[in-house]
Structures are given as C-alpha cells and as structure tokens.
Design a protein around this motif. Sequence first.
Motif, PDB file in Angstrom:
ATOM      1  N   PRO A  70      -7.075  -7.006   1.668  1.00  0.00           N
ATOM      2  CA  PRO A  70      -7.037  -8.453   1.945  1.00  0.00           C
ATOM      3  C   PRO A  70      -6.246  -9.229   0.905  1.00  0.00           C
ATOM      4  O   PRO A  70      -5.679 -10.281   1.206  1.00  0.00           O
ATOM      5  CB  PRO A  70      -8.518  -8.846   1.935  1.00  0.00           C
ATOM      6  CG  PRO A  70      -9.249  -7.581   2.287  1.00  0.00           C
ATOM      7  CD  PRO A  70      -8.449  -6.480   1.661  1.00  0.00           C
ATOM      8  N   THR A  71      -6.181  -8.715  -0.326  1.00  0.00           N
ATOM      9  CA  THR A  71      -5.465  -9.399  -1.411  1.00  0.00           C
ATOM     10  C   THR A  71      -3.977  -9.092  -1.436  1.00  0.00           C
ATOM     11  O   THR A  71      -3.228  -9.703  -2.203  1.00  0.00           O
ATOM     12  CB  THR A  71      -6.072  -9.006  -2.762  1.00  0.00           C
ATOM     13  OG1 THR A  71      -6.096  -7.567  -2.872  1.00  0.00           O
ATOM     14  CG2 THR A  71      -7.493  -9.538  -2.888  1.00  0.00           C
ATOM     15  N   GLY A  72      -3.518  -8.121  -0.613  1.00  0.00           N
ATOM     16  CA  GLY A  72      -2.101  -7.792  -0.603  1.00  0.00           C
ATOM     17  C   GLY A  72      -1.804  -6.624   0.310  1.00  0.00           C
ATOM     18  O   GLY A  72      -2.583  -5.670   0.401  1.00  0.00           O
ATOM     19  N   ALA A  73      -0.664  -6.701   0.998  1.00  0.00           N
ATOM     20  CA  ALA A  73      -0.324  -5.674   1.988  1.00  0.00           C
ATOM     21  C   ALA A  73       0.132  -4.374   1.346  1.00  0.00           C
ATOM     22  O   ALA A  73       0.092  -3.328   1.984  1.00  0.00           O
ATOM     23  CB  ALA A  73       0.775  -6.202   2.918  1.00  0.00           C
ATOM     24  N   ASN A  74       0.579  -4.432   0.077  1.00  0.00           N
ATOM     25  CA  ASN A  74       1.114  -3.236  -0.571  1.00  0.00           C
ATOM     26  C   ASN A  74       0.117  -2.672  -1.582  1.00  0.00           C
ATOM     27  O   ASN A  74       0.386  -2.592  -2.780  1.00  0.00           O
ATOM     28  CB  ASN A  74       2.448  -3.559  -1.255  1.00  0.00           C
ATOM     29  CG  ASN A  74       3.490  -4.035  -0.263  1.00  0.00           C
ATOM     30  OD1 ASN A  74       3.614  -3.499   0.827  1.00  0.00           O
ATOM     31  ND2 ASN A  74       4.226  -5.070  -0.640  1.00  0.00           N
ATOM     32  N   GLY A  75      -1.061  -2.276  -1.078  1.00  0.00           N
ATOM     33  CA  GLY A  75      -2.058  -1.664  -1.951  1.00  0.00           C
ATOM     34  C   GLY A  75      -1.614  -0.302  -2.436  1.00  0.00           C
ATOM     35  O   GLY A  75      -1.689   0.015  -3.627  1.00  0.00           O
ATOM     36  N   PHE A  76      -1.159   0.524  -1.504  1.00  0.00           N
ATOM     37  CA  PHE A  76      -0.553   1.822  -1.832  1.00  0.00           C
ATOM     38  C   PHE A  76       0.380   2.156  -0.680  1.00  0.00           C
ATOM     39  O   PHE A  76      -0.061   2.364   0.445  1.00  0.00           O
ATOM     40  CB  PHE A  76      -1.610   2.911  -2.008  1.00  0.00           C
ATOM     41  CG  PHE A  76      -1.074   4.156  -2.670  1.00  0.00           C
ATOM     42  CD1 PHE A  76      -1.086   4.281  -4.051  1.00  0.00           C
ATOM     43  CD2 PHE A  76      -0.550   5.194  -1.923  1.00  0.00           C
ATOM     44  CE1 PHE A  76      -0.592   5.421  -4.676  1.00  0.00           C
ATOM     45  CE2 PHE A  76      -0.043   6.334  -2.533  1.00  0.00           C
ATOM     46  CZ  PHE A  76      -0.068   6.459  -3.920  1.00  0.00           C
ATOM     47  N   LEU A  77       1.663   2.188  -0.962  1.00  0.00           N
ATOM     48  CA  LEU A  77       2.676   2.290   0.087  1.00  0.00           C
ATOM     49  C   LEU A  77       3.717   3.322  -0.307  1.00  0.00           C
ATOM     50  O   LEU A  77       4.240   3.288  -1.426  1.00  0.00           O
ATOM     51  CB  LEU A  77       3.327   0.925   0.298  1.00  0.00           C
ATOM     52  CG  LEU A  77       4.480   0.812   1.285  1.00  0.00           C
ATOM     53  CD1 LEU A  77       4.031   1.126   2.705  1.00  0.00           C
ATOM     54  CD2 LEU A  77       5.086  -0.594   1.225  1.00  0.00           C
ATOM     55  N   ILE A  78       4.010   4.247   0.610  1.00  0.00           N
ATOM     56  CA  ILE A  78       5.069   5.238   0.405  1.00  0.00           C
ATOM     57  C   ILE A  78       6.157   4.975   1.433  1.00  0.00           C
ATOM     58  O   ILE A  78       5.918   5.063   2.642  1.00  0.00           O
ATOM     59  CB  ILE A  78       4.551   6.678   0.547  1.00  0.00           C
ATOM     60  CG1 ILE A  78       3.382   6.935  -0.397  1.00  0.00           C
ATOM     61  CG2 ILE A  78       5.681   7.684   0.280  1.00  0.00           C
ATOM     62  CD1 ILE A  78       2.714   8.296  -0.189  1.00  0.00           C
ATOM     63  N   ILE A  79       7.354   4.639   0.957  1.00  0.00           N
ATOM     64  CA  ILE A  79       8.499   4.335   1.810  1.00  0.00           C
ATOM     65  C   ILE A  79       9.616   5.324   1.499  1.00  0.00           C
ATOM     66  O   ILE A  79       9.978   5.518   0.337  1.00  0.00           O
ATOM     67  CB  ILE A  79       9.022   2.900   1.581  1.00  0.00           C
ATOM     68  CG1 ILE A  79       7.998   1.865   2.024  1.00  0.00           C
ATOM     69  CG2 ILE A  79      10.358   2.684   2.282  1.00  0.00           C
ATOM     70  CD1 ILE A  79       7.922   1.642   3.512  1.00  0.00           C
ATOM     71  N   LYS A  80      10.162   5.965   2.532  1.00  0.00           N
ATOM     72  CA  LYS A  80      11.383   6.745   2.340  1.00  0.00           C
ATOM     73  C   LYS A  80      12.548   5.766   2.400  1.00  0.00           C
ATOM     74  O   LYS A  80      12.763   5.094   3.398  1.00  0.00           O
ATOM     75  CB  LYS A  80      11.524   7.820   3.421  1.00  0.00           C
ATOM     76  CG  LYS A  80      12.827   8.628   3.316  1.00  0.00           C
ATOM     77  CD  LYS A  80      12.911   9.382   2.014  1.00  0.00           C
ATOM     78  CE  LYS A  80      14.263  10.047   1.831  1.00  0.00           C
ATOM     79  NZ  LYS A  80      15.379   9.091   1.642  1.00  0.00           N
TER      80      LYS A  80
END
Length: 221
Positions: A64-74
């Motif tokens: 809820p505090t942010g969309a990028n809590g843990f994100l893996i992007i190629k």
Amino acid sequence: HLRILLLLRRDAYLSGKMFTFPQQTSTTEVRFTTQRQDMRAVTVCLRSFTDLKREHSLFSLALPTGANGFLIIKSAQSDAFDIWVREQHVKIEAQDFKLNMWQSICATWDASSGLIQLWLNGKPSSKKYTSSGHSINGPMIIVLGQDQDSYGGGFDTKQSFQSFVGMMEDVHMWDYTLSPCEIQGYMDEHYYPEGNVLNWNSVEFQSVGRVLIEEKLRACN
C-alpha cells in the motif's frame, strides 16, 4: 475488456506445470496471495522462457505504501536487469541472458546490509546496495505477467509493453537469503528448500485473462 477470473485454492498442484502467457496484453496476470506482512530479507527464484527483446516484468510485489516493494524487471538492454526494493532501484549488468532458452533467475536482498544480488543460470552478479534498515512491511500483492504501477493494479494499454510473454515456472519466495549452495541447487533443479512465503508446489493464486496452465517442457528421453 472482458476480464475472466479463475480462482484456484491451495490444493492446486503446480509441480510439473508452467504458466504460459501467449500474448502481449494489459489484461493478463497471475496473482499470488500470502499472509506474510513483514520481511527483513527476501529470496525470489523463478524460471522463465521468452523471445522478448523489450523490457518486461518478471516479478512484481506491491505494498500500500508503494508499488515497487520488490520488483524484478528484465531490461531492454540485453545483458541487464533492474531490481527495485522499497522504491529504491539498482541495475545489474553483464548478465548472459539468452532468448528462447529456459533461464533460472534468483534475486536476494537483506535489510541489515541493504545488498542485492542476482543469480542467472548459476552465475552470481556483483552485490549492490539498494535499501537498508527497514523491512518490506504491509499486506503484499504479488503479480506475475505485469508490472504493478499501483497497489494491485495500474495495468493499462500503454503499459502492456512491460507485460510478460512466454512461459514461467518454479516460482518460490523465502523470507531469508538462500545460501549459494541452496541457490545452486535451485539452478540445477536438484535439492533446494521450498519457498516459505510462496511455494510453487502448494500455493493460492488467481489467474486473469489468457493464462494457460500446461505441462512443463522437457526433452524426450
């Protein structure tokens, strides 16, 4: 767009199965549920198969505090990944990522040191600093196939360029950093501890849109 929702409970058995995402779209996703709401360390492992040369999301955990809590992007850069922890970003480069081949990927992070490391097909990256001192805290929404731009959503047609097209399997998540030997066991599809936050062999999930559950692709004897 018509959104078709299929809810599978914990007795869904994904061992020996894979998700197939057959088209670029903003309306297709797989969403996992977990009761965990506080993690001072993370390991995420998965296997992916794609021919995408563009940027695409492999794993998206939002709070809820942010969309990028843990994100893996190629990244669109052929040898690079972008990893986000608690809204902080690092780029991992010099990775030997191949198209149309199964890629075994693990990412680790620890709050005490703030260090991230990416493993690709058994090879570790240099460790990099991203965010320390605070845990990933709050009700988590975990999505495969899309990059959450808001908590549990933010997918639109303009964002479909980040959607995943291909196959994905063996998704596990732990609330601690796996040892190098445990990660190597995952890479080799040998022995490794099943995820204690997400366990591919026993997990609740929702699939939305055209996501297929198929048998894993394996060479014939």
